[in-house]
Design a protein around this motif. Structure first.
Motif, mmCIF file in Angstrom:
data_model
loop_
_atom_site.group_PDB
_atom_site.id
_atom_site.type_symbol
_atom_site.label_atom_id
_atom_site.label_comp_id
_atom_site.label_asym_id
_atom_site.label_seq_id
_atom_site.Cartn_x
_atom_site.Cartn_y
_atom_site.Cartn_z
ATOM 1 N N THR A 1 -110.187 33.714 -23.659
ATOM 2 C CA THR A 1 -110.718 35.047 -23.949
ATOM 3 C C THR A 1 -111.391 35.141 -25.314
ATOM 4 O OG1 THR A 1 -108.551 35.734 -24.805
ATOM 5 C CG2 THR A 1 -109.007 36.187 -22.492
ATOM 6 N N THR B 1 -113.911 38.144 -24.271
ATOM 7 C CA THR B 1 -113.706 39.591 -24.232
ATOM 8 C C THR B 1 -114.260 40.271 -25.479
ATOM 9 O OG1 THR B 1 -111.507 39.354 -25.222
ATOM 10 C CG2 THR B 1 -111.643 39.355 -22.816
ATOM 11 N N THR C 1 -116.899 40.192 -14.553
ATOM 12 C CA THR C 1 -115.475 39.992 -14.249
ATOM 13 C C THR C 1 -115.231 39.358 -12.885
ATOM 14 O OG1 THR C 1 -115.277 42.217 -13.301
ATOM 15 C CG2 THR C 1 -114.870 41.988 -15.670
ATOM 16 N N THR D 1 -108.644 40.412 -28.452
ATOM 17 C CA THR D 1 -108.867 39.772 -27.147
ATOM 18 C C THR D 1 -107.949 40.382 -26.093
ATOM 19 O OG1 THR D 1 -107.296 37.964 -27.600
ATOM 20 C CG2 THR D 1 -109.601 37.583 -28.171
ATOM 21 N N ASN E 1 -109.328 44.075 -25.292
ATOM 22 C CA ASN E 1 -110.582 44.022 -24.557
ATOM 23 C C ASN E 1 -110.419 43.408 -23.179
ATOM 24 O OD1 ASN E 1 -111.710 45.169 -26.780
ATOM 25 N ND2 ASN E 1 -112.941 43.419 -27.384
ATOM 26 N N PHE E 2 -109.451 42.489 -23.023
ATOM 27 C CA PHE E 2 -109.176 41.915 -21.705
ATOM 28 C C PHE E 2 -108.779 43.020 -20.727
ATOM 29 C CE2 PHE E 2 -106.233 40.107 -18.562
ATOM 30 C CZ PHE E 2 -106.954 39.023 -18.083
ATOM 31 N N LYS F 1 -111.317 45.243 -19.166
ATOM 32 C CA LYS F 1 -112.100 44.688 -18.072
ATOM 33 C C LYS F 1 -111.266 44.339 -16.838
ATOM 34 C CE LYS F 1 -115.838 42.790 -20.862
ATOM 35 N NZ LYS F 1 -116.900 43.370 -20.050
#
Length: 503
Positions: free
Chosen positions: A258, A283, A420, A442, A445-446, A449
């Motif tokens: 990521t 990410t 994604t 990370t 932001n992961f 998504k």
């Protein structure tokens, strides 16, 4: 000049692409690629290149061959430089000659760039040499999927069965019972060693060894499917000694990275070398600021600082980029104490001729402050070049300890615009075994998504790896525990934790 280049993409390992093929990909207007051509090669294409996938997966052709031929003709006639990327070698069961003939008939120019054929590479990665002075002095490459319009097989089965060659059958899984029976009927000893190598040279490589009399049943029991090569001959018996690729500790493990793409290359390369199937899923993106006036002002005032603390590689890069623009270099830091939070940051400084005065043993704010206090940072003027948005623990703790701290934003992190679909599908299909997080951003932001319910549904097969306790705490706020978190908060330690867990 417009031209079609028939490029051999090799068997799957990106490292086996030829330098010439890479150079052509970099200049092509259009890239047409097959199912068996590793998509990683598309990163070499120009950003404005037209990318066309034509499939050619067994039994599922996105475009039939005649339409692929027509597509190539249309693109080259339109004045384009076309890179036709084909798995393996274009002229070894790749139908490259048919495409070349169509181009010639249409008056179009073409060149052929050979590639590493899977017939050589896949057995080599499985520990099977095709020739050996004690076992085989010749090799036969044979299609296991003949033209269905032919009334009879063109193979001389008796010659194949009784010769001393190593036999390599392409596309032979579907017809494996017929192949083995034809060889035995023609006189081959049923105990002759044989092997199926599936997805050779890739992170998904699998090898099944049996004798020719039982390999069809063994393949059915193991669920072996295309794409796979069948190797027949006594050279297969050397696999026990020469196998190397499938000994890699992370072979077949799907691992999501990521990190920002600018930072991920080292981690991706290390994991790939260890055999992992790496899913690059950045990410965050590292971006420059819109206004560097405050940074240049700080650089002009470097004489007023006693300490400069770099907390990341990116902080070093962007700070020194501005120094370069201002025609300054490491000499401007003479007399300053320099701290680097982490070995990667320290190495980035060393590359610029700066030897850090302080590198903490642990890369958390408390340890950093403790070490700096021992070096009499209290009462000193401290500059911290860092991201626009970052945790305030370090500057706050230093202020509490009596330092005069100025935080200087030199870059920013933003949510990456990342597709994604691939990661979502791999999570749902059970193809991912680890997701790695190297910072709190990370993690956050992961989950911007990937829905949490998708990860929860996959939690039985997926483990979450964090680089340290701060990142683990951020993960817990999203409702997940960290399964792996190394004692040393570095990328090499994170990789070792993955290796230890997978072994």
């Amino acid at each position: 000049m417009s031209k079609v280049y028939l490029l051999g993409a090799g068997p799957g390992d990106p490292g086996l692409l030829t330098i010439k093929a890479k150079e052509i990909l970099e200049k092509a207007d259009v890239v047409v690629y097959d199912y068996l051509a590793n998509k990683a090669f598309l990163r070499y294409a120009r950003p404005d290149a037209e990318i066309i996938y034509v499939g050619k997966k067994g039994g599922d052709h996105t475009l039939p061959q005649d339409q692929i031929n027509q597509l190539l003709v249309e693109k080259v006639k339109a004045g384009k430089v076309v890179a036709r990327l084909k798995g393996g070698d274009p002229y070894v069961f790749g139908r490259g000659a048919e495409e070349a003939e169509e181009l010639l008939d249409a008056g179009a120019a073409f060149e052929t760039v050979p590639g590493v054929t899977s017939a050589v590479a896949a057995p080599a990665y499985a520990g099977i040499p095709l020739t050996h002075r004690q076992y085989a002095s010749s090799v036969s490459f044979i299609t296991g999927h003949e033209d269905p319009t032919k009334p009879d097989s063109v193979h001389n089965w008796e010659s194949l069965a009784k010769g001393t060659s190593t036999l390599v059958f392409f596309m032979g899984v579907k017809n494996l019972p017929d192949i083995s029976q034809n060889l035995i009927t023609a006189g081959m000893d049923p105990t002759t060693p044989a092997a199926l190598v599936r997805w050779g040279t890739t992170c998904r490589q699998q090898t099944l060894v049996a004798d020719i009399g039982s390999i069809a049943d063994a393949a059915a029991a193991a669920g072996m499917k295309p794409p796979a090569l069948l190797v027949v001959g006594h050279v297969v018996s050397l696999r026990d000694r020469l196998a190397w690729f499938e000994e890699k500790p992370l072979l077949g493990k799907g691992i999501v990275v990521t990190r920002a793409r600018q930072q991920a290359s080292g981690l991706v390369a290390t994991l790939t070398e260890l055999g992992a199937c790496v899913y690059e899923f950045p990410t965050i993106e590292i971006a420059p600021l819109s206004d560097y006036g405050p940074v240049r002002d700080a650089i002009d005032r470097l004489d007023c600082y006693d300490w400069i603390i770099f907390t990341s590689v990116n902080g070093v890069k962007y700070f020194f980029d501005e120094m370069e623009i201002m025609e300054k270099d490491a000499r401007s830091l003479a007399g300053k104490m320099i701290a680097a939070i982490g070995p990667a940051t320290a190495n980035e400084l060393r590359a610029r001729g700066i030897r850090p005065d302080f590198i903490p043993e642990k890369y958390v704010a408390e340890s950093v402050v403790e070490g700096l206090l021992a070096l009499h940072v209290a009462g000193k003027r401290v500059l911290i070049p860092r991201a626009l948005k970052a945790r305030e623990i370090l500057p706050n703790e230093l202020r509490r300890a009596g330092a005069d701290v100025e935080v200087l934003s030199v870059y920013e992190t933003t949510l990456a615009n990342q597709d994604t679909d691939e990661v979502l599908a791999a999570l749902k299909n059970g193809e991912i075994h680890y997701v790695t997080f190297t910072s709190s951003s990370t993690v956050d932001n992961f989950f911007e998504k990937i829905p949490t319910d998708v990860l929860k549904a996959a939690k039985g097969t997926v483990k979450l790896a964090t680089i340290g306790p701060v990142t683990a705490q951020t993960l817990s706020r999203h409702g997940f525990d960290s399964d792996l978190s190394p004692e040393e908060f570095t990328i090499p330690a994170l990789v070792q934790a993955l290796v230890n867990d997978a072994s």
